[in-house]
Write an enzyme that holds these catalytic residues in place. Structure first.
Site, PDB file in Angstrom:
ATOM      1  N   THR A   1       0.772   4.696   5.065  1.00  0.00           N
ATOM      2  CA  THR A   1       0.116   3.604   5.804  1.00  0.00           C
ATOM      3  C   THR A   1       1.148   2.565   6.227  1.00  0.00           C
ATOM      4  O   THR A   1       1.079   2.034   7.341  1.00  0.00           O
ATOM      5  CB  THR A   1      -0.991   2.956   4.952  1.00  0.00           C
ATOM      6  OG1 THR A   1      -1.822   3.983   4.412  1.00  0.00           O
ATOM      7  CG2 THR A   1      -1.849   2.019   5.777  1.00  0.00           C
ATOM      8  N   GLY A   2       2.118   2.301   5.376  1.00  0.00           N
ATOM      9  CA  GLY A   2       3.178   1.350   5.734  1.00  0.00           C
ATOM     10  C   GLY A   2       3.920   1.798   6.984  1.00  0.00           C
ATOM     11  O   GLY A   2       4.275   0.975   7.841  1.00  0.00           O
TER      12      GLY A   2
ATOM     13  N   GLY B   1       0.835  -1.198   0.000  1.00  0.00           N
ATOM     14  CA  GLY B   1       0.000   0.000   0.000  1.00  0.00           C
ATOM     15  C   GLY B   1       0.863   1.238   0.000  1.00  0.00           C
ATOM     16  O   GLY B   1       2.022   1.190  -0.407  1.00  0.00           O
ATOM     17  N   SER B   2       0.312   2.326   0.494  1.00  0.00           N
ATOM     18  CA  SER B   2       1.022   3.606   0.406  1.00  0.00           C
ATOM     19  C   SER B   2       2.104   3.727   1.485  1.00  0.00           C
ATOM     20  O   SER B   2       2.062   3.019   2.502  1.00  0.00           O
ATOM     21  CB  SER B   2       0.019   4.747   0.536  1.00  0.00           C
ATOM     22  OG  SER B   2      -0.610   4.655   1.786  1.00  0.00           O
TER      23      SER B   2
ATOM     24  N   GLU C   1       5.707  -3.396   1.133  1.00  0.00           N
ATOM     25  CA  GLU C   1       5.803  -3.031  -0.290  1.00  0.00           C
ATOM     26  C   GLU C   1       4.999  -1.767  -0.469  1.00  0.00           C
ATOM     27  O   GLU C   1       3.772  -1.799  -0.487  1.00  0.00           O
ATOM     28  CB  GLU C   1       5.220  -4.140  -1.167  1.00  0.00           C
ATOM     29  CG  GLU C   1       5.975  -5.451  -1.126  1.00  0.00           C
ATOM     30  CD  GLU C   1       7.302  -5.392  -1.868  1.00  0.00           C
ATOM     31  OE1 GLU C   1       7.675  -4.328  -2.405  1.00  0.00           O
ATOM     32  OE2 GLU C   1       7.982  -6.436  -1.906  1.00  0.00           O
TER      33      GLU C   1
ATOM     34  N   CYS D   1       2.167   0.020  -8.654  1.00  0.00           N
ATOM     35  CA  CYS D   1       3.278   0.486  -7.810  1.00  0.00           C
ATOM     36  C   CYS D   1       4.517   0.752  -8.633  1.00  0.00           C
ATOM     37  O   CYS D   1       5.132   1.805  -8.540  1.00  0.00           O
ATOM     38  CB  CYS D   1       3.556  -0.534  -6.720  1.00  0.00           C
ATOM     39  SG  CYS D   1       3.772  -2.186  -7.346  1.00  0.00           S
TER      40      CYS D   1
HETATM   41  P1  NAD Z   1      -3.351   2.393   1.341  1.00  0.00           P
HETATM   42  O1  NAD Z   1      -2.075   2.524   2.080  1.00  0.00           O
HETATM   43  O2  NAD Z   1      -4.338   3.470   1.447  1.00  0.00           O
HETATM   44  O3  NAD Z   1      -4.109   1.060   1.765  1.00  0.00           O
HETATM   45  C1  NAD Z   1      -3.483  -0.210   1.721  1.00  0.00           C
HETATM   46  C2  NAD Z   1      -4.155  -1.134   2.715  1.00  0.00           C
HETATM   47  O4  NAD Z   1      -3.869  -0.689   4.046  1.00  0.00           O
HETATM   48  C3  NAD Z   1      -5.665  -1.191   2.615  1.00  0.00           C
HETATM   49  O5  NAD Z   1      -6.096  -2.524   2.808  1.00  0.00           O
HETATM   50  C4  NAD Z   1      -6.116  -0.321   3.778  1.00  0.00           C
HETATM   51  O6  NAD Z   1      -7.410  -0.641   4.249  1.00  0.00           O
HETATM   52  C5  NAD Z   1      -5.073  -0.668   4.816  1.00  0.00           C
HETATM   53  N1  NAD Z   1      -4.926   0.298   5.916  1.00  0.00           N
HETATM   54  C6  NAD Z   1      -5.460   1.536   6.053  1.00  0.00           C
HETATM   55  N2  NAD Z   1      -5.045   2.089   7.224  1.00  0.00           N
HETATM   56  C7  NAD Z   1      -4.258   1.195   7.835  1.00  0.00           C
HETATM   57  C8  NAD Z   1      -3.519   1.189   9.054  1.00  0.00           C
HETATM   58  N3  NAD Z   1      -3.505   2.234   9.869  1.00  0.00           N
HETATM   59  N4  NAD Z   1      -2.803   0.096   9.357  1.00  0.00           N
HETATM   60  C9  NAD Z   1      -2.761  -0.970   8.513  1.00  0.00           C
HETATM   61  N5  NAD Z   1      -3.437  -1.019   7.344  1.00  0.00           N
HETATM   62  C10 NAD Z   1      -4.175   0.050   6.998  1.00  0.00           C
HETATM   63  O7  NAD Z   1      -2.919   2.136  -0.172  1.00  0.00           O
HETATM   64  P2  NAD Z   1      -3.870   2.051  -1.444  1.00  0.00           P
HETATM   65  O8  NAD Z   1      -4.364   3.440  -1.732  1.00  0.00           O
HETATM   66  O9  NAD Z   1      -4.842   0.946  -1.281  1.00  0.00           O
HETATM   67  O10 NAD Z   1      -2.831   1.617  -2.582  1.00  0.00           O
HETATM   68  C11 NAD Z   1      -2.085   2.529  -3.326  1.00  0.00           C
HETATM   69  C12 NAD Z   1      -0.655   2.591  -2.852  1.00  0.00           C
HETATM   70  O11 NAD Z   1      -0.112   1.283  -2.782  1.00  0.00           O
HETATM   71  C13 NAD Z   1       0.269   3.350  -3.777  1.00  0.00           C
HETATM   72  O12 NAD Z   1       1.127   4.188  -3.043  1.00  0.00           O
HETATM   73  C14 NAD Z   1       1.094   2.273  -4.451  1.00  0.00           C
HETATM   74  O13 NAD Z   1       2.346   2.687  -4.923  1.00  0.00           O
HETATM   75  C15 NAD Z   1       1.186   1.255  -3.374  1.00  0.00           C
HETATM   76  N6  NAD Z   1       1.443  -0.075  -3.923  1.00  0.00           N
HETATM   77  C16 NAD Z   1       2.675  -0.642  -3.731  1.00  0.00           C
HETATM   78  C17 NAD Z   1       2.973  -1.882  -4.288  1.00  0.00           C
HETATM   79  C18 NAD Z   1       4.314  -2.516  -4.104  1.00  0.00           C
HETATM   80  O14 NAD Z   1       4.458  -3.693  -4.374  1.00  0.00           O
HETATM   81  N7  NAD Z   1       5.312  -1.818  -3.623  1.00  0.00           N
HETATM   82  C19 NAD Z   1       1.991  -2.558  -5.031  1.00  0.00           C
HETATM   83  C20 NAD Z   1       0.747  -1.963  -5.205  1.00  0.00           C
HETATM   84  C21 NAD Z   1       0.487  -0.723  -4.631  1.00  0.00           C
END
Ligand code: NAD
Length: 472
Positions: A232-233, A228-229, A250, A284
């Site tokens: 959030t990571g 994810g972003s 990731e 990503c």
């Molecule tokens: P996001 O960070 O908003 O959400 C990702 C996940 O985290 C969701 O399931 C969300 O519900 C959960 N989440 C929300 N708050 C949380 C918390 N406090 N603790 C734990 N989990 C929580 O990301 P998104 O908008 O769904 O995805 C887009 C982002 O993901 C982009 O920045 C993209 O670059 C990245 N991404 C990275 C990869 C990679 O392999 N590096 C692959 C795909 C997407």
């Protein structure tokens, strides 16, 4: 189909868990309802974790061959439900069924599942001498919590779940609230072939209960694999510190592509387009900034725009759609803001104006610099900034200047020269004359703030284990 969608449920210990409410999942292509997903909370999470913990000892003790066989059965199961899963993805994520769309995503999930099923981490003898024998074992961790984003809901879930299972862990899987349906259906399907409790699911509406945060802090979960972003990571890292969880993070990137002066503009145009616009740029490791040498800048722009003009954007179930809508309103607004800002200084070569609903045409803007937000922020959508350069070292410096580093690419007719430059890029993967072409046998991950740990291949499998050494 709709009736089926609204019965997709949560699974704990092989059984369906009913929630009192379900939440609406929007179809980004039509603005209508894609379906309704279970709205769980702490109770559902505790049940899923307890089920996974209960199943762990037997699964960890299952023979390696049997676990490989069952992982292979998961791959077969996904393959035999490929069309159903693809249609769910298109309904909630928006991407077209055909082309590099949801059928392609499910095909990738099958390929990754099969490849991962075939991997193994046998015991290694580190020393066998009269002084003693030293054996190294890779042991599963326990319960792995998988948290996935909305861009490739099924593929990324498979990237998380299969290596966890293959190495002997049990799983609690949580999809994005924006795209929960296909992922929850995937877990139901897995449960038809796996022992009860080995894979469990949770989900919650956005803004109600923060399921991801609760998983990161949960005492019963040994590892979080998160995609994810960046922001959030970082939260995952903070909230998992107390319980010393293992982490694979990731996160976002802002991949640069560098076109060297000896590249052939017409030959690379299609690759450049797909490097940047795959999944509508919501990828990503998509190319998010393109640095083009002055000598061929105009020819590259012309060839890229000519190819991009052939791309039809439309609702995902229409046969001729090549790209779908942006997945959600927040992402659409971010993209619109970045493009509006870029238009103040750059030249719009294609697109540049939002379409109806969540549709946004492929947008290419030249004449930008390092100071433009479209260059230094991750747009995660169908807009590519082009930056003209004269000195290759300067382009490389700009490419490396950001605090993220997922992927990068060099475009050139001279592979050796490109490879030399590739080694100087600060990112986890570098492609030459393509971008973002990940594969199941090559470790994939980010450097700097794009996260840590890798997925795929044997190196990816190791991330789901602790080492134990026995001195005999
Ligand atoms: P996001 O960070 O908003 O959400 C990702 C996940 O985290 C969701 O399931 C969300 O519900 C959960 N989440 C929300 N708050 C949380 C918390 N406090 N603790 C734990 N989990 C929580 O990301 P998104 O908008 O769904 O995805 C887009 C982002 O993901 C982009 O920045 C993209 O670059 C990245 N991404 C990275 C990869 C990679 O392999 N590096 C692959 C795909 C997407």
């Amino acid at each position: 189909m709709k009736d089926i969608i609204d019965t997709i449920g949560l699974i704990a210990d092989g059984m369906r868990i009913e929630t009192t409410t379900r939440f609406r999942v929007t179809n980004p292509g039509t603005g209508g309802v894609a379906g309704h997903a279970p709205d769980g909370g702490q109770e559902e999470l505790d049940r899923a974790v307890a089920a996974a913990r209960g199943a762990f000892p037997a699964w960890a003790a299952t023979s390696d061959e049997e676990r490989a066989r069952l992982c292979m059965a998961v791959a077969d199961q996904i393959e035999s439900h490929a069309e159903e899963l693809a249609r769910l993805i298109t309904a909630e994520q928006g991407k077209p069924l055909g082309g590099i769309g949801s059928r392609w995503e499910v095909g990738g999930a099958v390929a990754w599942a099969r490849y991962t099923a075939g991997l193994s981490l046998p015991m290694q003898v580190l020393q066998d001498t009269p002084e003693g024998r030293v054996e190294m074992y890779r042991k599963p961790l326990g319960v792995v919590g998988s948290i996935t984003p909305w861009n490739f809901p099924v593929l990324i879930a498979v990237w998380h779940i299969l290596p966890a299972l293959r190495s002997g862990n049990t799983v609690v899987s949580k999809p994005s609230p924006l795209t929960p349906l296909a992922s929850l259906r995937l877990i139901e399907l897995m449960n038809e072939v796996l022992p009860a409790g080995v894979v469990n699911s949770v989900s919650a509406a956005d803004g109600s209960f923060n399921m991801g945060a609760a998983m990161s802090a949960h005492e019963g979960i040994a590892k979080i694999v998160f995609t994810g972003s960046c922001g959030t990571g970082q939260k995952v890292m903070r909230s998992s510190a107390e319980t010393m969880k293992r982490l694979t993070l990731e996160m976002g990137g802002n991949d640069a592509g560098i076109v060297l002066p000896d590249a052939d503009p017409k030959a690379i145009a299609e690759g450049l387009f797909w490097g940047a616009f795959i999944n509508n740029g919501q990828t990503c490791a998509a190319m998010k900034r393109l640095y083009v040498h002055d000598d061929i800048h105009d020819a590259v722009c012309e060839a890229l725009v000519a190819y991009a003009r052939t791309i039809k954007v439309g609702e995902g179930t229409q046969d001729d759609s090549v790209l779908g809508p942006v997945q959600n309103r927040a992402q659409f607004e971010k993209l619109s803001r970045l493009v509006a800002q870029a238009k103040e200084t750059g030249q719009v070569l294609l697109g540049g104006e939002p379409g109806e609903g969540l549709f946004y045409p492929p947008t290419i803007i030249a004449g930008l610099t390092a100071d433009d937000p479209l260059v230094y922020e991750e747009q995660f959508g169908p807009a590519l900034p082009i930056i003209r350069y004269r000195d290759v070292d300067d382009a490389l410096r700009q490419a490396n200047a950001l605090d993220v580093g997922l992927g990068g690419s060099i475009w050139s007719s001279d592979k050796e020269a490109a490879k030399a430059l590739a080694g100087r890029m600060e990112c986890g993967s570098v492609w030459i004359n393509s971008h973002g072409m990940i594969q199941p046998n090559a470790p994939f991950g980010g450097v700097k703030k794009s996260g840590f740990g890798v997925e795929f291949g044997e190196e990816g499998l190791k991330e789901y284990t602790d080492i134990q050494v026995i001195f005999a």
